[in-house]
Motif scaffolding. Structure first.
Motif, PDB file in Angstrom:
ATOM      1  N   ASP A 159       0.822  -1.214   0.000  1.00  0.00           N
ATOM      2  CA  ASP A 159       0.000   0.000   0.000  1.00  0.00           C
ATOM      3  C   ASP A 159       0.857   1.266   0.000  1.00  0.00           C
ATOM      4  N   TRP A 160       1.956   1.246   0.742  1.00  0.00           N
ATOM      5  CA  TRP A 160       2.819   2.422   0.836  1.00  0.00           C
ATOM      6  C   TRP A 160       3.454   2.751  -0.515  1.00  0.00           C
ATOM      7  N   THR A 161       3.991   1.754  -1.199  1.00  0.00           N
ATOM      8  CA  THR A 161       4.644   2.021  -2.488  1.00  0.00           C
ATOM      9  C   THR A 161       3.628   2.479  -3.526  1.00  0.00           C
ATOM     10  N   LYS A 199      11.512   0.808  13.478  1.00  0.00           N
ATOM     11  CA  LYS A 199      11.916   0.903  12.070  1.00  0.00           C
ATOM     12  C   LYS A 199      11.172   2.018  11.345  1.00  0.00           C
ATOM     13  N   VAL A 200       9.902   2.174  11.673  1.00  0.00           N
ATOM     14  CA  VAL A 200       9.101   3.224  11.041  1.00  0.00           C
ATOM     15  C   VAL A 200       9.610   4.601  11.451  1.00  0.00           C
ATOM     16  N   GLU A 213       4.544  -7.038   5.471  1.00  0.00           N
ATOM     17  CA  GLU A 213       3.847  -6.673   4.242  1.00  0.00           C
ATOM     18  C   GLU A 213       3.461  -5.195   4.222  1.00  0.00           C
ATOM     19  N   GLN A 214       3.093  -4.637   5.365  1.00  0.00           N
ATOM     20  CA  GLN A 214       2.673  -3.239   5.414  1.00  0.00           C
ATOM     21  C   GLN A 214       3.782  -2.358   5.991  1.00  0.00           C
ATOM     22  N   ALA A 215       4.991  -2.677   5.633  1.00  0.00           N
ATOM     23  CA  ALA A 215       6.144  -1.922   6.124  1.00  0.00           C
ATOM     24  C   ALA A 215       6.200  -0.549   5.455  1.00  0.00           C
ATOM     25  N   LEU A 216       7.120   0.258   5.966  1.00  0.00           N
ATOM     26  CA  LEU A 216       7.345   1.594   5.410  1.00  0.00           C
ATOM     27  C   LEU A 216       8.781   1.647   4.899  1.00  0.00           C
TER      28      LEU A 216
END
Length: 233
Positions: free
Chosen positions: A127-129, A199-200, A153-156
């Motif tokens: 979603d972020w990309t 990490k975010v 999967e929903q990393a930034l």
């Protein structure tokens, strides 16, 4: 041009025929519109076993896309007043067992300078990309979200601004672009309930440094888009 490509296809067909003895096999040719580049891939059992890039300067093996399958590709044209256009051919490859993991192949073609530069790297499609891909960008500036194998999967993932200049591809921080990315990153992280993750916070901190023109050299070391080779003729 079509006759030349057909001849090349025939040559590669007989070159790769011995590989077709076992398993499902196919040979594909993908061409770049507007410029004389093409990718010949030996696809075996649903993934690329071997690939070669055809250029005006000859044919070159592309190892980084082995084990993947082409999902889409696009070409960007940058026009210089009084000079030949510069081109970026960007190809996206996926793995069947991991739909979010993507291998990107970036091919810069600079006919006026007689340069072809090839870079590749893992990225992620989430979603972020998809959000940042819709950002308006200055001409000649492109975004690359760097891959983190430990992220979910929903990393930034960190997003890098890549430019195509008359010298080729390079990472060049664009403060105005990062000023747009920061509020998007904060909103995204809050909506996914990941804003407090270490990490975010680190990634948002990196965006802040790049917006302020700081620490670019150290940040560049985490970029997963790496140059494969450069051709001049």
């Amino acid at each position: 041009m079509k006759k030349a490509l057909l001849s090349i296809f025939v040559v590669f067909f007989f070159l790769f025929m011995p590989l077709a003895e076992t398993g499902a096999w196919a040979l594909t040719v993908t061409t770049a519109k507007k410029c004389p580049l093409y990718l010949v891939a030996d696809v075996k059992n649903g993934v690329i076993a071997q690939a070669h890039l055809g250029t005006p300067a000859g044919s070159y093996p592309i190892k980084t896309i082995e084990g993947y399958l082409l999902s889409r590709h696009e070409i960007f044209t940058l026009k210089n007043k009084g000079q030949s256009p510069r081109y970026l051919w960007r190809l996206h490859f996926v793995k069947g067992d991991s739909s979010n993991e993507t291998m990107q192949l970036w091919i810069a073609y600079l006919p006026n300078e007689q340069i072809i530069e090839v870079a590749s790297g893992k990225t992620i499609n989430n979603d972020w990309t998809r959000i940042v891909s819709k950002l308006p960008l200055p001409e000649g500036v492109f975004l690359f979200p760097s891959y983190d194998p430990l992220a979910g999967e929903q990393a930034l993932p960190c997003v890098f601004t890549i430019i195509l200049s008359q010298k080729g591809l390079s990472f060049a921080p664009m403060p105005k672009v990062y000023e747009q990315i920061i509020p998007l990153a904060i909103t995204f992280a809050q909506s996914k309930d990941i804003f407090e993750q270490e990490k975010v916070q680190r990634t948002i901190g990196i965006f802040t440094q790049l917006a302020q023109g700081e620490n670019a050299d150290n940040i560049a070391k985490t970029l997963s888009l790496k140059k494969d080779f450069k051709i001049t003729w």
